[in-house]
Write a protein that holds these residues in place. Structure first.
Motif, PDB file in Angstrom:
ATOM      1  N   ARG A  93      11.679  -8.592  -2.339  1.00  0.00           N
ATOM      2  CA  ARG A  93      12.126  -9.936  -1.946  1.00  0.00           C
ATOM      3  C   ARG A  93      12.363  -9.998  -0.438  1.00  0.00           C
ATOM      4  O   ARG A  93      12.101 -11.018   0.203  1.00  0.00           O
ATOM      5  CB  ARG A  93      13.414 -10.302  -2.687  1.00  0.00           C
ATOM      6  N   PHE A  94      12.879  -8.926   0.102  1.00  0.00           N
ATOM      7  CA  PHE A  94      13.119  -8.836   1.543  1.00  0.00           C
ATOM      8  C   PHE A  94      11.800  -8.954   2.301  1.00  0.00           C
ATOM      9  O   PHE A  94      11.679  -9.725   3.263  1.00  0.00           O
ATOM     10  CB  PHE A  94      13.818  -7.503   1.838  1.00  0.00           C
ATOM     11  N   ILE A  95      10.794  -8.216   1.855  1.00  0.00           N
ATOM     12  CA  ILE A  95       9.485  -8.265   2.496  1.00  0.00           C
ATOM     13  C   ILE A  95       8.836  -9.633   2.269  1.00  0.00           C
ATOM     14  O   ILE A  95       8.189 -10.190   3.171  1.00  0.00           O
ATOM     15  CB  ILE A  95       8.578  -7.148   1.972  1.00  0.00           C
ATOM     16  N   ALA A  96       9.004 -10.202   1.080  1.00  0.00           N
ATOM     17  CA  ALA A  96       8.407 -11.502   0.767  1.00  0.00           C
ATOM     18  C   ALA A  96       8.937 -12.600   1.671  1.00  0.00           C
ATOM     19  O   ALA A  96       8.211 -13.546   2.006  1.00  0.00           O
ATOM     20  CB  ALA A  96       8.657 -11.860  -0.697  1.00  0.00           C
ATOM     21  N   ALA A  97      10.191 -12.486   2.094  1.00  0.00           N
ATOM     22  CA  ALA A  97      10.767 -13.490   3.000  1.00  0.00           C
ATOM     23  C   ALA A  97      10.075 -13.443   4.362  1.00  0.00           C
ATOM     24  O   ALA A  97       9.847 -14.483   4.998  1.00  0.00           O
ATOM     25  CB  ALA A  97      12.268 -13.264   3.153  1.00  0.00           C
ATOM     26  N   ILE A  98       9.733 -12.242   4.814  1.00  0.00           N
ATOM     27  CA  ILE A  98       8.991 -12.105   6.066  1.00  0.00           C
ATOM     28  C   ILE A  98       7.591 -12.678   5.909  1.00  0.00           C
ATOM     29  O   ILE A  98       7.085 -13.385   6.786  1.00  0.00           O
ATOM     30  CB  ILE A  98       8.932 -10.623   6.489  1.00  0.00           C
ATOM     31  N   ASP A  99       6.959 -12.395   4.774  1.00  0.00           N
ATOM     32  CA  ASP A  99       5.629 -12.954   4.495  1.00  0.00           C
ATOM     33  C   ASP A  99       5.654 -14.471   4.541  1.00  0.00           C
ATOM     34  O   ASP A  99       4.770 -15.111   5.119  1.00  0.00           O
ATOM     35  CB  ASP A  99       5.143 -12.511   3.110  1.00  0.00           C
ATOM     36  N   GLN A 134      12.259  -1.653  -6.314  1.00  0.00           N
ATOM     37  CA  GLN A 134      11.170  -2.350  -5.623  1.00  0.00           C
ATOM     38  C   GLN A 134      11.219  -3.864  -5.824  1.00  0.00           C
ATOM     39  O   GLN A 134      10.851  -4.622  -4.920  1.00  0.00           O
ATOM     40  CB  GLN A 134       9.822  -1.792  -6.082  1.00  0.00           C
ATOM     41  N   ILE A 135      11.659  -4.323  -6.985  1.00  0.00           N
ATOM     42  CA  ILE A 135      11.718  -5.765  -7.220  1.00  0.00           C
ATOM     43  C   ILE A 135      12.672  -6.438  -6.232  1.00  0.00           C
ATOM     44  O   ILE A 135      12.432  -7.567  -5.792  1.00  0.00           O
ATOM     45  CB  ILE A 135      12.144  -6.074  -8.672  1.00  0.00           C
ATOM     46  N   SER A 176      18.909  -0.625  -4.124  1.00  0.00           N
ATOM     47  CA  SER A 176      19.243   0.417  -5.095  1.00  0.00           C
ATOM     48  C   SER A 176      20.525   0.068  -5.842  1.00  0.00           C
ATOM     49  O   SER A 176      20.641   0.311  -7.053  1.00  0.00           O
ATOM     50  CB  SER A 176      19.387   1.772  -4.398  1.00  0.00           C
ATOM     51  N   LYS A 177      21.498  -0.508  -5.128  1.00  0.00           N
ATOM     52  CA  LYS A 177      22.732  -0.930  -5.787  1.00  0.00           C
ATOM     53  C   LYS A 177      22.457  -2.043  -6.791  1.00  0.00           C
ATOM     54  O   LYS A 177      23.028  -2.079  -7.883  1.00  0.00           O
ATOM     55  CB  LYS A 177      23.756  -1.406  -4.760  1.00  0.00           C
ATOM     56  N   LYS A 178      21.579  -2.964  -6.431  1.00  0.00           N
ATOM     57  CA  LYS A 178      21.237  -4.044  -7.350  1.00  0.00           C
ATOM     58  C   LYS A 178      20.520  -3.507  -8.585  1.00  0.00           C
ATOM     59  O   LYS A 178      20.751  -3.978  -9.699  1.00  0.00           O
ATOM     60  CB  LYS A 178      20.380  -5.097  -6.645  1.00  0.00           C
ATOM     61  N   ALA A 179      19.652  -2.541  -8.375  1.00  0.00           N
ATOM     62  CA  ALA A 179      18.957  -1.942  -9.515  1.00  0.00           C
ATOM     63  C   ALA A 179      19.950  -1.281 -10.461  1.00  0.00           C
ATOM     64  O   ALA A 179      19.830  -1.404 -11.692  1.00  0.00           O
ATOM     65  CB  ALA A 179      17.936  -0.928  -9.020  1.00  0.00           C
ATOM     66  N   LYS A 180      20.936  -0.607  -9.903  1.00  0.00           N
ATOM     67  CA  LYS A 180      21.972   0.031 -10.717  1.00  0.00           C
ATOM     68  C   LYS A 180      22.799  -1.021 -11.449  1.00  0.00           C
ATOM     69  O   LYS A 180      23.110  -0.878 -12.636  1.00  0.00           O
ATOM     70  CB  LYS A 180      22.869   0.902  -9.833  1.00  0.00           C
ATOM     71  N   SER A 181      23.140  -2.102 -10.742  1.00  0.00           N
ATOM     72  CA  SER A 181      23.913  -3.175 -11.362  1.00  0.00           C
ATOM     73  C   SER A 181      23.124  -3.867 -12.461  1.00  0.00           C
ATOM     74  O   SER A 181      23.678  -4.272 -13.485  1.00  0.00           O
ATOM     75  CB  SER A 181      24.345  -4.199 -10.302  1.00  0.00           C
ATOM     76  N   GLU A 182      21.835  -4.013 -12.245  1.00  0.00           N
ATOM     77  CA  GLU A 182      20.976  -4.642 -13.255  1.00  0.00           C
ATOM     78  C   GLU A 182      20.979  -3.816 -14.539  1.00  0.00           C
ATOM     79  O   GLU A 182      21.077  -4.363 -15.649  1.00  0.00           O
ATOM     80  CB  GLU A 182      19.557  -4.783 -12.715  1.00  0.00           C
ATOM     81  N   ALA A 183      20.887  -2.505 -14.384  1.00  0.00           N
ATOM     82  CA  ALA A 183      20.886  -1.636 -15.553  1.00  0.00           C
ATOM     83  C   ALA A 183      22.223  -1.661 -16.282  1.00  0.00           C
ATOM     84  O   ALA A 183      22.276  -1.550 -17.509  1.00  0.00           O
ATOM     85  CB  ALA A 183      20.541  -0.209 -15.133  1.00  0.00           C
ATOM     86  N   ALA A 184      23.310  -1.820 -15.508  1.00  0.00           N
ATOM     87  CA  ALA A 184      24.654  -1.797 -16.098  1.00  0.00           C
ATOM     88  C   ALA A 184      25.089  -3.159 -16.636  1.00  0.00           C
ATOM     89  O   ALA A 184      26.064  -3.231 -17.388  1.00  0.00           O
ATOM     90  CB  ALA A 184      25.667  -1.315 -15.053  1.00  0.00           C
ATOM     91  N   TYR A 185      24.384  -4.212 -16.272  1.00  0.00           N
ATOM     92  CA  TYR A 185      24.820  -5.570 -16.613  1.00  0.00           C
ATOM     93  C   TYR A 185      24.993  -5.761 -18.119  1.00  0.00           C
ATOM     94  O   TYR A 185      25.947  -6.401 -18.575  1.00  0.00           O
ATOM     95  CB  TYR A 185      23.818  -6.583 -16.066  1.00  0.00           C
ATOM     96  N   GLN A 186      24.110  -5.206 -18.899  1.00  0.00           N
ATOM     97  CA  GLN A 186      24.166  -5.405 -20.347  1.00  0.00           C
ATOM     98  C   GLN A 186      25.363  -4.710 -20.988  1.00  0.00           C
ATOM     99  O   GLN A 186      25.700  -4.969 -22.147  1.00  0.00           O
ATOM    100  CB  GLN A 186      22.876  -4.894 -20.984  1.00  0.00           C
ATOM    101  N   HIS A 245       0.824  -1.215   0.000  1.00  0.00           N
ATOM    102  CA  HIS A 245       0.000   0.000   0.000  1.00  0.00           C
ATOM    103  C   HIS A 245       0.859   1.268   0.000  1.00  0.00           C
ATOM    104  O   HIS A 245       0.469   2.272  -0.617  1.00  0.00           O
ATOM    105  CB  HIS A 245      -0.928   0.001   1.212  1.00  0.00           C
ATOM    106  N   PHE A 246       2.015   1.229   0.661  1.00  0.00           N
ATOM    107  CA  PHE A 246       2.821   2.438   0.843  1.00  0.00           C
ATOM    108  C   PHE A 246       4.156   2.390   0.098  1.00  0.00           C
ATOM    109  O   PHE A 246       5.000   3.266   0.305  1.00  0.00           O
ATOM    110  CB  PHE A 246       3.104   2.662   2.338  1.00  0.00           C
ATOM    111  N   LYS A 247       4.364   1.409  -0.771  1.00  0.00           N
ATOM    112  CA  LYS A 247       5.704   1.193  -1.316  1.00  0.00           C
ATOM    113  C   LYS A 247       6.242   2.366  -2.125  1.00  0.00           C
ATOM    114  O   LYS A 247       7.468   2.579  -2.163  1.00  0.00           O
ATOM    115  CB  LYS A 247       5.757  -0.084  -2.140  1.00  0.00           C
ATOM    116  N   GLU A 248       5.376   3.141  -2.749  1.00  0.00           N
ATOM    117  CA  GLU A 248       5.867   4.290  -3.506  1.00  0.00           C
ATOM    118  C   GLU A 248       6.508   5.328  -2.600  1.00  0.00           C
ATOM    119  O   GLU A 248       7.329   6.126  -3.046  1.00  0.00           O
ATOM    120  CB  GLU A 248       4.729   4.928  -4.312  1.00  0.00           C
ATOM    121  N   GLU A 249       6.128   5.331  -1.328  1.00  0.00           N
ATOM    122  CA  GLU A 249       6.694   6.259  -0.356  1.00  0.00           C
ATOM    123  C   GLU A 249       7.902   5.669   0.358  1.00  0.00           C
ATOM    124  O   GLU A 249       8.572   6.374   1.116  1.00  0.00           O
ATOM    125  CB  GLU A 249       5.629   6.652   0.672  1.00  0.00           C
TER     126      GLU A 249
END
Length: 270
Positions: free
Chosen positions: A101-107, A96-97, A170-180, A85-89
């Motif tokens: 995963r961190f939140i999904a592990a708690i779930d 977010q992807i 955030s670091k993973k998101a940056k790495s994902e974008a740079a991977y290619q 509900h609040f993830k955009e904030e």
């Protein structure tokens, strides 16, 4: 959206209610926290849209800020419901992807999703996850004052975990974008100009060359598959090789790339 109080259940607390409160704090919301199962308080709170009720009350209605999951086994835990509900904030869109995963592990641990308890039983005794660590803040559940104090400590700790996970995501998101944009040597060794936190997850390369604080490093995807050969220690500008063979450091990038380009896809016995 505004609310002046958050209500969750009293007595023993779990990672999902702790993390849900911590997520709201991280998002910048200021509120009074009430821990109770008093039916009159809950009935009143569920009916007004400026009180947020989580992990108690038997109602999931985000339009009224009610986030209980116990009445429906298909729902996420309180942490997952609040995060969705609040993830955009809470988290940048591109991260977010990973934070999810961190939140999904708690779930999973809170709801025994996909029979996670059976999997957990196969892990070494004493192994801890987020749920176990946060649950460890519980003390004497028949002492409301002590439990309220411990809940607060757990929330503060969870807020630090959120900061860490957001940074990592955030670091993973940056790495994902740079991977290619990586360079791939003829023998399939990957070379990254910036440190990659996702290359091992891709499972497309056995070895990778990456920046290091002391120069440049070469890593293996898994020491059960391959190790960095010991003869790397004979190179000029050699710094060190980890005894497990999972990585080694060389000061000079070109020296390391030349070494890496001569590796077999699977490097010798450990």
């Amino acid at each position: 959206m505004s609310f002046y109080r958050v209500i969750t259940h009293d007595t023993a607390f779990h990672a999902d209610d702790v993390m849900a409160v911590a997520l709201l704090r991280h998002a910048g919301y200021q509120f009074e926290l009430i821990r109770t199962r008093d039916p009159k308080i809950l009935e009143s709170a569920l009916a007004e849209n400026n009180s947020l009720v989580l992990d108690v009350g038997g109602v999931y209605d985000p339009s009224m800020l009610n986030f209980d999951h116990h009445q429906d086994r298909s729902l996420l835990s309180a942490a997952g419901l609040v995060y969705e509900h609040f993830k955009e904030e809470i988290c940048p869109v591109d991260a977010q992807i990973y934070f999810g995963r961190f939140i999904a592990a708690i779930d999973a641990m809170d709801t025994n999703r996909d029979n996670i308890f059976d999997l957990w039983a196969t892990l070494p005794r004493g192994f801890k996850n987020v749920s176990g660590i946060l649950g460890g803040f519980n003390r004497e559940i028949t002492d409301p004052e002590m439990q309220y104090e411990q809940f607060g400590k757990a929330v503060t700790f969870a807020q630090e975990m959120i900061v860490n996970e957001l940074y990592s995501s955030s670091k993973k998101a940056k790495s994902e974008a740079a991977y290619q944009h990586r360079t791939i040597l003829p023998n399939n060794v990957a070379v990254f100009d910036e440190f990659s936190t996702v290359w091992k997850e891709k499972k497309e390369h056995v070895f990778a060359v990456l920046p290091h604080a002391n120069g440049w490093q070469i890593q293996t995807v898994d020491t059960n598959i391959a190790v960095i050969p010991q003869d790397i220690a004979g190179l000029e500008t050699f710094v060190f090789r980890h005894i497990s063979g999972f990585m080694a450091v060389i000061k000079d990038k070109e020296t390391l790339i030349n070494f890496a380009s001569n590796l077999d896809e699977i490097a010798g016995p450990k």
